[in-house]
Design a protein around this motif. Sequence first.
Motif, mmCIF file in Angstrom:
data_model
loop_
_atom_site.group_PDB
_atom_site.id
_atom_site.type_symbol
_atom_site.label_atom_id
_atom_site.label_comp_id
_atom_site.label_asym_id
_atom_site.label_seq_id
_atom_site.Cartn_x
_atom_site.Cartn_y
_atom_site.Cartn_z
ATOM 1 N N THR A 260 0.816 -1.221 0.000
ATOM 2 C CA THR A 260 0.000 0.000 0.000
ATOM 3 C C THR A 260 0.844 1.263 0.000
ATOM 4 O OG1 THR A 260 -0.113 0.326 2.406
ATOM 5 C CG2 THR A 260 -1.693 -1.234 1.421
ATOM 6 N N LEU A 263 0.963 4.910 4.919
ATOM 7 C CA LEU A 263 -0.347 5.477 5.214
ATOM 8 C C LEU A 263 -0.245 6.324 6.477
ATOM 9 C CD1 LEU A 263 -2.670 2.384 4.555
ATOM 10 C CD2 LEU A 263 -2.075 4.243 2.985
ATOM 11 N N SER A 267 -5.314 7.475 10.531
ATOM 12 C CA SER A 267 -6.183 7.814 9.404
ATOM 13 C C SER A 267 -7.170 6.696 9.102
ATOM 14 C CB SER A 267 -5.332 8.093 8.157
ATOM 15 O OG SER A 267 -4.691 6.898 7.718
ATOM 16 N N ASP A 269 -7.571 5.487 6.178
ATOM 17 C CA ASP A 269 -6.871 4.559 5.281
ATOM 18 C C ASP A 269 -6.116 3.488 6.067
ATOM 19 O OD1 ASP A 269 -7.756 5.905 3.037
ATOM 20 O OD2 ASP A 269 -5.957 7.137 2.860
ATOM 21 N N GLU A 273 -7.243 -0.774 6.926
ATOM 22 C CA GLU A 273 -6.463 -2.001 6.714
ATOM 23 C C GLU A 273 -6.539 -2.919 7.932
ATOM 24 O OE1 GLU A 273 -5.566 -2.823 3.898
ATOM 25 O OE2 GLU A 273 -5.444 -0.941 2.793
#
Length: 390
Positions: A260, A263, A267, A269, A273
């Motif tokens: 990814t 990140l 967050s 994002d 995960e």
Amino acid sequence: MTSTAPRVLLFGTEFPPSAAGTAVYARCLALALHGCGAEVAMLTQAPAGKTFDDADLPVAVTRIPYTGNVPLRYHRSLGALRQQLQRFQPDCLWTTNGMATRVAALTTGLNCPLITCARGSDIRTRLPASNTWRHLEGLLQRRAYGRSAGIAAACNDLRSYAIARGIDGRKLFISHSAFDFDRLDGLADELADIPREPATLLTVARLTQQKRVDVLLRSVALAAGDLPDLRFVIVGDGPERSRLEALARALHIADRVRFTGSLQPFSVDLYGEYRRATAFALTSVGEGLANVFIEAGAFHLPSLGSNSGGTPEILTNNVTGYLVRPDDPQNTATRIVALMKDPDRSQKMGAAARRWVEQEFGLRALGERSLAVIRAVIAGDAVPRLETHR
């Protein structure tokens, strides 16, 4: 100073949006102390080429202009620290990473107690040092420790390491990081529709050799024979990324692996995960106390970690996950298969991990323990020993 609201200046050159472990620790420490009634100011470095917004934090954050030139970074940091000490007039100065600790060693005429830190690879690579520059930095680090009223070690393993290298054990105390459950609650609506994905292993790490992501890739390749649907998500970036991508292709698992990139901490994002994953793994060697195990536990994930460094202090074997032999892909693969093939046991481990994080790694626990140390050093008393309850 009043008995209820000591003024604490936190100083660390890593702070969000940096994803470094010391950055996460600094933010949590600032919030924790503020939540326990201390008056807190944060001095840190501006990030390199990244946007940031400190407006949502309840503490004042002062940013030092970023430079990639290390000697100039020391010079700027020292000047900024002197200015902030004069402006804020703290009752205590607490450094949250190695560079800040070394800058504090250069400060003269400090009119308040100093608390420094021993965290992660920073102390291991300066005491002893591998080259001339790090030797000089190591001398500064020792000077800072000599001046310190207290030294915050990330885990018992690093505390023992520091003592073995001549650091005064009476000054050392354990200061784990924490998890900001309020931040997670604030993102609940945005995370609510992200489903748990089956047979998904997650790691979150800077892609360096010390993190041993290559061991995890080899383990996934071995486990894939028993787990045809196994997927591996790698969050992070670093100098090893291209080599790791090439290794995934060479192991014929590139279609199972998703890189990814980095990140942002705290967050949607990143937390997304964790929401998707079935289990977490980080098989680094010589780790201090990795914040990512705390994050994984907060998301009800069982974890795999090396029986090395501070990891056994946060991962209880057969309770919150499995400890594996360092640099042993076969042993790690066996445990990956065990987690993925026994969902009931994995869920119980994940639930135990969540309870453990709530008990020991909330902001309130960090704030109360840290404030006890601050009050002790301000009063000129011995530093209290702070232990987790297992």
